[in-house]
Design a protein around this motif. Sequence first.
Motif, PDB file in Angstrom:
ATOM      1  N   THR A   1       0.805  -1.319   0.133  1.00  0.00           N
ATOM      2  CA  THR A   1       0.121   0.083  -0.065  1.00  0.00           C
ATOM      3  C   THR A   1       0.717   1.322  -0.062  1.00  0.00           C
ATOM      4  N   SER A   2       2.109   1.353   0.661  1.00  0.00           N
ATOM      5  CA  SER A   2       2.925   2.263   0.573  1.00  0.00           C
ATOM      6  C   SER A   2       3.781   2.504  -0.767  1.00  0.00           C
TER       7      SER A   2
ATOM      8  N   ALA B   1      -5.259   5.868  -6.047  1.00  0.00           N
ATOM      9  CA  ALA B   1      -5.409   7.423  -5.792  1.00  0.00           C
ATOM     10  C   ALA B   1      -5.873   7.631  -4.581  1.00  0.00           C
ATOM     11  N   SER B   2      -5.127   7.070  -3.486  1.00  0.00           N
ATOM     12  CA  SER B   2      -5.539   7.241  -2.051  1.00  0.00           C
ATOM     13  C   SER B   2      -4.369   7.093  -1.175  1.00  0.00           C
ATOM     14  N   LYS B   3      -4.223   7.766   0.084  1.00  0.00           N
ATOM     15  CA  LYS B   3      -3.113   7.361   1.102  1.00  0.00           C
ATOM     16  C   LYS B   3      -3.688   6.417   1.981  1.00  0.00           C
ATOM     17  N   GLU B   4      -5.221   6.169   1.967  1.00  0.00           N
ATOM     18  CA  GLU B   4      -5.969   5.381   3.088  1.00  0.00           C
ATOM     19  C   GLU B   4      -5.579   3.966   2.772  1.00  0.00           C
ATOM     20  N   THR B   5      -4.971   3.149   3.993  1.00  0.00           N
ATOM     21  CA  THR B   5      -4.501   1.881   3.608  1.00  0.00           C
ATOM     22  C   THR B   5      -5.888   0.982   3.307  1.00  0.00           C
ATOM     23  N   ALA B   6      -7.112   1.239   4.113  1.00  0.00           N
ATOM     24  CA  ALA B   6      -8.305   0.341   3.677  1.00  0.00           C
ATOM     25  C   ALA B   6      -8.650   0.713   2.335  1.00  0.00           C
ATOM     26  N   ARG B   7      -8.708   1.859   1.808  1.00  0.00           N
ATOM     27  CA  ARG B   7      -9.070   2.130   0.497  1.00  0.00           C
ATOM     28  C   ARG B   7      -8.415   1.512  -0.600  1.00  0.00           C
ATOM     29  N   ILE B   8      -6.891   1.687  -0.228  1.00  0.00           N
ATOM     30  CA  ILE B   8      -6.397   1.273  -1.240  1.00  0.00           C
ATOM     31  C   ILE B   8      -6.257  -0.542  -1.334  1.00  0.00           C
TER      32      ILE B   8
END
Length: 202
Positions: A120-121, A163-170
């Motif tokens: 994710t990162s 296009a997100s920095k939120e782990t769950a959404r990724i």
Amino acid sequence: MLNPAAIFDGAISEHLSVVEQLRAQQPILEQIAREMTRALMAGNKILWCGNGGSAGDAQHLAAELVGRFRRERRGMPSIALTTDSSALTSIGNDYGFEQVFSRQVEALCVEGDVLVGISTSGNSKNVCAALDEGRKLGAYTVAFTGQGGGAAGRIADVVVAIASKETARIQEAHILCGHMLCDWIELCVCESQPAERAASAR
């Protein structure tokens, strides 16, 4: 005070926004799907790796191909490098956690395979090391990451950067991407099976 509506509505809204942005990455997903199909049709395999929730995604998507996704067809060679506890612990003990995937890639990966690294990162050192090793061996390398792609995105042949920095959404978007790839691959394999059966009957 806890606001259930805000929690649920917020998560659903974020999820839909992130998923909608995947439309822009359709050409990348098509490219990956074609490479995965090519590899499997040629007798090669797909390898998957990731940590934590991404390890779960790796196992989930590997299982969809070995078992089935939506259609009856032959099993396909797909391996999650996150499941062998003896390999993971021995490599971690002898070489360090950063090499738990790259050592397996070195042992199992051959030219023409596809290697998917999920982070994710985009900066998981063991995933980056695996992708680097896969490229050296002639595999087609894919990074599933979050926004920006991170180090993994710079190593892999192609990157799906959510296009997100939120782990769950990724992670939610990663599994959707994986399911779409499985659907594409499975349809191609099912369409080829009559030809395969005809050839084997000759």
